[in-house]
Design a protein around this motif. Structure first.
Motif, PDB file in Angstrom:
ATOM      1  N   UNK A   8      -7.939 -16.741  53.371  1.00 42.24           N
ATOM      2  CA  UNK A   8      -7.458 -16.141  54.590  1.00 42.24           C
ATOM      3  C   UNK A   8      -8.278 -14.827  55.023  1.00 42.24           C
ATOM      4  N   UNK A   9      -8.388 -14.028  53.857  1.00 44.46           N
ATOM      5  CA  UNK A   9      -9.234 -12.776  54.225  1.00 44.46           C
ATOM      6  C   UNK A   9     -10.684 -13.264  54.451  1.00 44.46           C
ATOM      7  N   UNK A  10     -11.332 -14.104  53.719  1.00 41.09           N
ATOM      8  CA  UNK A  10     -12.510 -14.512  53.882  1.00 41.09           C
ATOM      9  C   UNK A  10     -12.757 -14.892  55.404  1.00 41.09           C
ATOM     10  N   UNK A  11     -11.946 -16.040  55.536  1.00 45.68           N
ATOM     11  CA  UNK A  11     -12.070 -16.614  57.169  1.00 45.68           C
ATOM     12  C   UNK A  11     -11.758 -15.674  58.009  1.00 45.68           C
ATOM     13  N   UNK A  12     -10.947 -14.619  57.904  1.00 48.42           N
ATOM     14  CA  UNK A  12     -10.647 -13.667  58.771  1.00 48.42           C
ATOM     15  C   UNK A  12     -11.977 -12.921  59.051  1.00 48.42           C
ATOM     16  N   UNK A  13     -12.582 -12.440  58.012  1.00 51.91           N
ATOM     17  CA  UNK A  13     -13.884 -11.833  58.079  1.00 51.91           C
ATOM     18  C   UNK A  13     -15.018 -12.504  58.716  1.00 51.91           C
ATOM     19  N   UNK A  14     -14.980 -13.784  58.488  1.00 49.09           N
ATOM     20  CA  UNK A  14     -15.902 -14.379  59.302  1.00 49.09           C
ATOM     21  C   UNK A  14     -15.675 -14.706  60.877  1.00 49.09           C
ATOM     22  N   UNK A  15     -14.447 -14.872  61.204  1.00 56.57           N
ATOM     23  CA  UNK A  15     -13.771 -14.786  62.547  1.00 56.57           C
ATOM     24  C   UNK A  15     -14.119 -13.519  63.272  1.00 56.57           C
ATOM     25  N   UNK A  16     -13.711 -12.387  62.524  1.00 52.31           N
ATOM     26  CA  UNK A  16     -13.995 -11.141  63.192  1.00 52.31           C
ATOM     27  C   UNK A  16     -15.313 -11.089  63.376  1.00 52.31           C
ATOM     28  N   UNK A  17     -16.122 -11.233  62.347  1.00 49.09           N
ATOM     29  CA  UNK A  17     -17.779 -10.989  62.784  1.00 49.09           C
ATOM     30  C   UNK A  17     -18.154 -11.796  64.042  1.00 49.09           C
ATOM     31  N   UNK A  44     -23.514 -19.763  51.298  1.00 51.27           N
ATOM     32  CA  UNK A  44     -22.612 -20.533  50.513  1.00 51.27           C
ATOM     33  C   UNK A  44     -21.085 -20.280  50.790  1.00 51.27           C
ATOM     34  N   UNK A  45     -20.651 -19.202  50.971  1.00 48.90           N
ATOM     35  CA  UNK A  45     -19.452 -18.585  51.046  1.00 48.90           C
ATOM     36  C   UNK A  45     -18.903 -19.334  52.511  1.00 48.90           C
ATOM     37  N   UNK A  46     -19.868 -19.157  53.493  1.00 45.40           N
ATOM     38  CA  UNK A  46     -19.363 -19.668  54.768  1.00 45.40           C
ATOM     39  C   UNK A  46     -19.295 -20.835  54.679  1.00 45.40           C
ATOM     40  N   UNK A  47     -20.234 -21.912  54.236  1.00 39.63           N
ATOM     41  CA  UNK A  47     -20.045 -23.314  54.357  1.00 39.63           C
ATOM     42  C   UNK A  47     -18.764 -23.671  53.437  1.00 39.63           C
ATOM     43  N   UNK A  48     -18.377 -22.823  52.335  1.00 39.18           N
ATOM     44  CA  UNK A  48     -17.169 -23.275  51.666  1.00 39.18           C
ATOM     45  C   UNK A  48     -15.865 -23.442  52.852  1.00 39.18           C
ATOM     46  N   UNK A  49     -16.048 -22.654  53.825  1.00 37.75           N
ATOM     47  CA  UNK A  49     -14.801 -22.521  54.903  1.00 37.75           C
ATOM     48  C   UNK A  49     -15.123 -23.436  56.106  1.00 37.75           C
ATOM     49  N   UNK A  50     -16.546 -23.340  56.390  1.00 40.49           N
ATOM     50  CA  UNK A  50     -16.726 -23.909  57.929  1.00 40.49           C
ATOM     51  C   UNK A  50     -17.953 -24.773  57.686  1.00 40.49           C
ATOM     52  N   UNK A  51     -17.972 -25.692  58.536  1.00 43.67           N
ATOM     53  CA  UNK A  51     -19.251 -26.557  58.541  1.00 43.67           C
ATOM     54  C   UNK A  51     -20.461 -26.104  59.656  1.00 43.67           C
TER      55      UNK A  51
END
Length: 189
Positions: A8-17, A44-51
């Motif tokens: 959740x924290x990683x995804x929120x960081x990606x979305x906020x950015x 790699x972290x980005x692609x773990x969560x989103x395509x």
């Protein structure tokens, strides 16, 4: 099953950015590299969560739509006939949610008209309004036009208010929107 807190924290960081980047440029001009550098994560972290960037944007849009549906269901569930009290309660709920999500709301307000998110939000509001008024009204054709008018007016007012740096207090805006909507709703048959 609930997502892991780190996910959740990683995804929120990606979305906020991504929201920050969308304030500056269109999604077509944002690269995964740019986003990951700004978010301080690896590709790699980005692609773990989103395509794709588009999938991450869709996740942002879905978060906003989920929140809107929660607000609508909490206000509408107890209301049988549309009245000023229910309308004001709706606008207060929107206000409370917006206060905790300033960046997402600013993103939504700056991406209007042809934005798929704007169109989805408009349709959800219109459908909910029609469902609400059709409980007691009979003329569904004219009600469709009135609902379009009301929803378009609400969204345009919020956009103008946001673009004018919220130049009147939230409560005053809520009262204005309530009065305008209530007077228009009297025309529903």
């Amino acid at each position: 099953m609930s997502e892991d807190r780190r996910i959740k924290k990683t995804k929120n960081n990606i979305k906020k950015t991504l929201i920050e980047l969308l304030k500056e440029k269109s999604i077509n001009h944002i690269s995964v590299t740019e986003l990951t550098e700004l978010a301080d994560i690896s590709r790699k972290t980005f692609y773990l969560h989103y395509n794709s960037i588009y999938e991450a944007k869709e996740d942002i849009d879905n978060d906003l739509i989920t929140k809107l549906n929660e607000i609508l269901s909490s206000v509408v569930k107890d209301a049988h006939k549309l009245n000023s009290h229910d309308l004001y309660a709706f606008f207060k709920q929107v206000d409370l949610v917006a206060r905790g999500h300033d960046e997402v709301i600013a993103y939504f307000m700056s991406n209007t008209a042809h934005s798929t998110l704007y169109i989805k939000v408009k349709q959800i509001l219109k459908n909910t309004l029609l469902e609400w008024v059709n409980q007691t009204a009979t003329n569904s054709v004219s009600n469709d036009y009135l609902a379009e008018f009301v929803v378009s007016g609400i969204l345009a007012t919020y956009v103008q208010w946001n673009n004018r740096n919220k130049d009147i207090p939230n409560d005053e805006l809520n009262e204005i929107l309530t009065k305008l909507c209530a007077s228009t709703m009297e025309l529903i048959k």
